[in-house]
Design a protein around this motif. Structure first.
Motif, PDB file in Angstrom:
ATOM      1  N   PRO A 253       0.817  -1.221   0.000  1.00  0.00           N
ATOM      2  CA  PRO A 253       0.000   0.000   0.000  1.00  0.00           C
ATOM      3  C   PRO A 253       0.847   1.266   0.000  1.00  0.00           C
ATOM      4  O   PRO A 253       0.440   2.290  -0.574  1.00  0.00           O
ATOM      5  CB  PRO A 253      -0.806  -0.119   1.303  1.00  0.00           C
ATOM      6  CG  PRO A 253      -0.787  -1.573   1.641  1.00  0.00           C
ATOM      7  CD  PRO A 253       0.547  -2.063   1.180  1.00  0.00           C
ATOM      8  N   VAL A 254       2.000   1.216   0.619  1.00  0.00           N
ATOM      9  CA  VAL A 254       2.892   2.383   0.661  1.00  0.00           C
ATOM     10  C   VAL A 254       3.358   2.744  -0.739  1.00  0.00           C
ATOM     11  O   VAL A 254       3.298   3.909  -1.160  1.00  0.00           O
ATOM     12  CB  VAL A 254       4.099   2.118   1.578  1.00  0.00           C
ATOM     13  CG1 VAL A 254       5.066   3.292   1.526  1.00  0.00           C
ATOM     14  CG2 VAL A 254       3.646   1.866   3.006  1.00  0.00           C
ATOM     15  N   PHE A 255       3.813   1.749  -1.482  1.00  0.00           N
ATOM     16  CA  PHE A 255       4.305   2.021  -2.831  1.00  0.00           C
ATOM     17  C   PHE A 255       3.178   2.344  -3.805  1.00  0.00           C
ATOM     18  O   PHE A 255       3.377   3.096  -4.760  1.00  0.00           O
ATOM     19  CB  PHE A 255       5.152   0.856  -3.340  1.00  0.00           C
ATOM     20  CG  PHE A 255       6.566   0.898  -2.833  1.00  0.00           C
ATOM     21  CD1 PHE A 255       7.495   1.764  -3.401  1.00  0.00           C
ATOM     22  CD2 PHE A 255       6.973   0.097  -1.778  1.00  0.00           C
ATOM     23  CE1 PHE A 255       8.796   1.823  -2.942  1.00  0.00           C
ATOM     24  CE2 PHE A 255       8.266   0.150  -1.300  1.00  0.00           C
ATOM     25  CZ  PHE A 255       9.191   1.021  -1.887  1.00  0.00           C
ATOM     26  N   VAL A 256       1.991   1.788  -3.555  1.00  0.00           N
ATOM     27  CA  VAL A 256       0.831   2.159  -4.379  1.00  0.00           C
ATOM     28  C   VAL A 256       0.557   3.653  -4.222  1.00  0.00           C
ATOM     29  O   VAL A 256       0.364   4.375  -5.210  1.00  0.00           O
ATOM     30  CB  VAL A 256      -0.420   1.340  -3.973  1.00  0.00           C
ATOM     31  CG1 VAL A 256      -1.679   1.955  -4.587  1.00  0.00           C
ATOM     32  CG2 VAL A 256      -0.269  -0.101  -4.429  1.00  0.00           C
ATOM     33  N   GLN A 257       0.560   4.132  -2.984  1.00  0.00           N
ATOM     34  CA  GLN A 257       0.310   5.551  -2.746  1.00  0.00           C
ATOM     35  C   GLN A 257       1.463   6.398  -3.259  1.00  0.00           C
ATOM     36  O   GLN A 257       1.257   7.480  -3.823  1.00  0.00           O
ATOM     37  CB  GLN A 257       0.094   5.799  -1.251  1.00  0.00           C
ATOM     38  CG  GLN A 257      -0.339   7.227  -0.916  1.00  0.00           C
ATOM     39  CD  GLN A 257      -1.636   7.627  -1.593  1.00  0.00           C
ATOM     40  OE1 GLN A 257      -2.608   6.871  -1.602  1.00  0.00           O
ATOM     41  NE2 GLN A 257      -1.656   8.814  -2.186  1.00  0.00           N
ATOM     42  N   ALA A 258       2.683   5.936  -3.075  1.00  0.00           N
ATOM     43  CA  ALA A 258       3.849   6.676  -3.565  1.00  0.00           C
ATOM     44  C   ALA A 258       3.784   6.830  -5.077  1.00  0.00           C
ATOM     45  O   ALA A 258       4.140   7.888  -5.627  1.00  0.00           O
ATOM     46  CB  ALA A 258       5.128   5.946  -3.159  1.00  0.00           C
ATOM     47  N   LYS A 259       3.337   5.793  -5.748  1.00  0.00           N
ATOM     48  CA  LYS A 259       3.229   5.855  -7.202  1.00  0.00           C
ATOM     49  C   LYS A 259       2.172   6.864  -7.628  1.00  0.00           C
ATOM     50  O   LYS A 259       2.318   7.564  -8.634  1.00  0.00           O
ATOM     51  CB  LYS A 259       2.895   4.474  -7.759  1.00  0.00           C
ATOM     52  CG  LYS A 259       3.145   4.319  -9.254  1.00  0.00           C
ATOM     53  CD  LYS A 259       3.098   2.869  -9.661  1.00  0.00           C
ATOM     54  CE  LYS A 259       3.497   2.693 -11.126  1.00  0.00           C
ATOM     55  NZ  LYS A 259       3.550   1.274 -11.533  1.00  0.00           N
ATOM     56  N   LYS A 260       1.089   6.973  -6.842  1.00  0.00           N
ATOM     57  CA  LYS A 260       0.033   7.926  -7.150  1.00  0.00           C
ATOM     58  C   LYS A 260       0.539   9.365  -7.050  1.00  0.00           C
ATOM     59  O   LYS A 260       0.160  10.223  -7.833  1.00  0.00           O
ATOM     60  CB  LYS A 260      -1.150   7.733  -6.203  1.00  0.00           C
ATOM     61  CG  LYS A 260      -1.967   6.487  -6.475  1.00  0.00           C
ATOM     62  CD  LYS A 260      -3.116   6.373  -5.480  1.00  0.00           C
ATOM     63  CE  LYS A 260      -3.947   5.108  -5.734  1.00  0.00           C
ATOM     64  NZ  LYS A 260      -5.049   4.979  -4.738  1.00  0.00           N
TER      65      LYS A 260
END
Length: 292
Positions: A253-260
């Motif tokens: 979830p951290v990298f999903v948000q970082a990608k956003k």
């Protein structure tokens, strides 16, 4: 160690570049960024064999580093060793006093090493002679100084930033210091390097922080901890660092948000202690990021 302190590549040319540097994957983490590591991870090893340690870091697949706890060598020697290992030093951790009292010499050293980001990993005090807990006024003083540091460094082509541990999230005189720093620092002068591991230990979700402040974070530290079940603030003191994927934290979830946010420029593994031989540990961390 018991807690104590502190795009997918879309072109053929890009793909070729990604597998350069002796076959190592230069673009290996979920954000399509070079695989990076904070050299504090291998502080003890660097003290014994600097060039050999850097070679081991490169062998594990890392291409970018962030400096800290370097051995006592000249900037020229440091840069030569990094170049020999095929490592690019893009960021440096420096104490508050280095920025406040030794600004020119500190910047000159780090510029010679090639850095374009200088990060403060802890607060200073308005009155250094005062002992005891950091006060809210001290945190406000830090925000003032960070704006000054950032303005001076920007003129030299360097980005200034702040790196958290857990104390920034402890309520102080009715306020959360980390949110005060975010509120009082100028986004044009100060960036933030979010240490996701320490944020998790402090009971904060890095993904939520990135969502709330999408343009303030340009770098992240990635580390894992074994946390007690449903930990209270007191129980969190029992958290123990471990290799990525071996602990309690879920970085998807951290990298999903970082990608956003599309704003993270560097991601550094920081392995503060090892549960296995250090070279194996660094490879485990690299493999975890690649699988994400």
């Amino acid at each position: 160690m018991t807690i104590s302190r502190r795009r997918f590549i879309g072109t053929t040319a890009g793909a070729v570049a990604a597998f350069g540097l002796g076959g190592r994957m230069a673009f290996a983490n979920p954000l399509g960024l070079p695989l990076g590591i904070q050299l504090y991870s291998v502080r003890k090893e660097m003290a014994q064999d600097f060039e050999g340690t850097l070679a081991g870091v490169a062998e594990a697949g890392y291409t970018e580093v962030e400096s800290a706890a370097l051995p006592k060598k000249s900037a020229k020697e440091i840069r030569a060793a990094l170049d020999k290992a095929g490592l690019k030093c893009v960021s440096a951790h420096r104490g508050f006093g280095d920025f406040k009292d030794r600004f020119d010499e500190t910047v000159a050293f780090d510029k010679e090493c090639g850095v374009t980001n200088m990060i403060c990993p802890g607060p200073g005090r308005r009155d250094p002679s005062v002992k005891g807990p950091i006060t809210l006024d001290d945190w406000h003083y830090n925000a003032e100084q960070f704006n000054l540091f950032g303005e001076k460094l920007a003129k030299l082509g360097i980005t200034f930033g702040y790196h958290n541990h857990t104390g920034e999230f402890a309520e102080t005189e009715g306020k959360i210091p980390y949110f005060e720093l975010l509120r009082l620092t100028d986004p044009k002068k100060v960036t933030f390097e979010l240490d996701c591991g320490w944020a998790f230990v402090a009971g904060r979700n890095p993904a939520d922080l990135m969502k709330a402040y999408p343009y303030r974070f340009s770098m992240v530290h990635v580390k894992d901890f074994k946390l007690p079940p449903n930990p209270s603030p007191e129980a969190r003191e029992e958290a123990k660092v471990t290799e990525l994927g071996q602990g309690s934290t879920d970085y998807k979830p951290v990298f999903v948000q970082a990608k956003k946010t599309q704003h993270i420029k560097h991601a550094f593994v920081e392995q503060e202690a090892f549960d296995m031989p250090w070279k194996e540990s660094l490879k485990v961390d690299a493999a975890y990021l690649r699988k994400l």
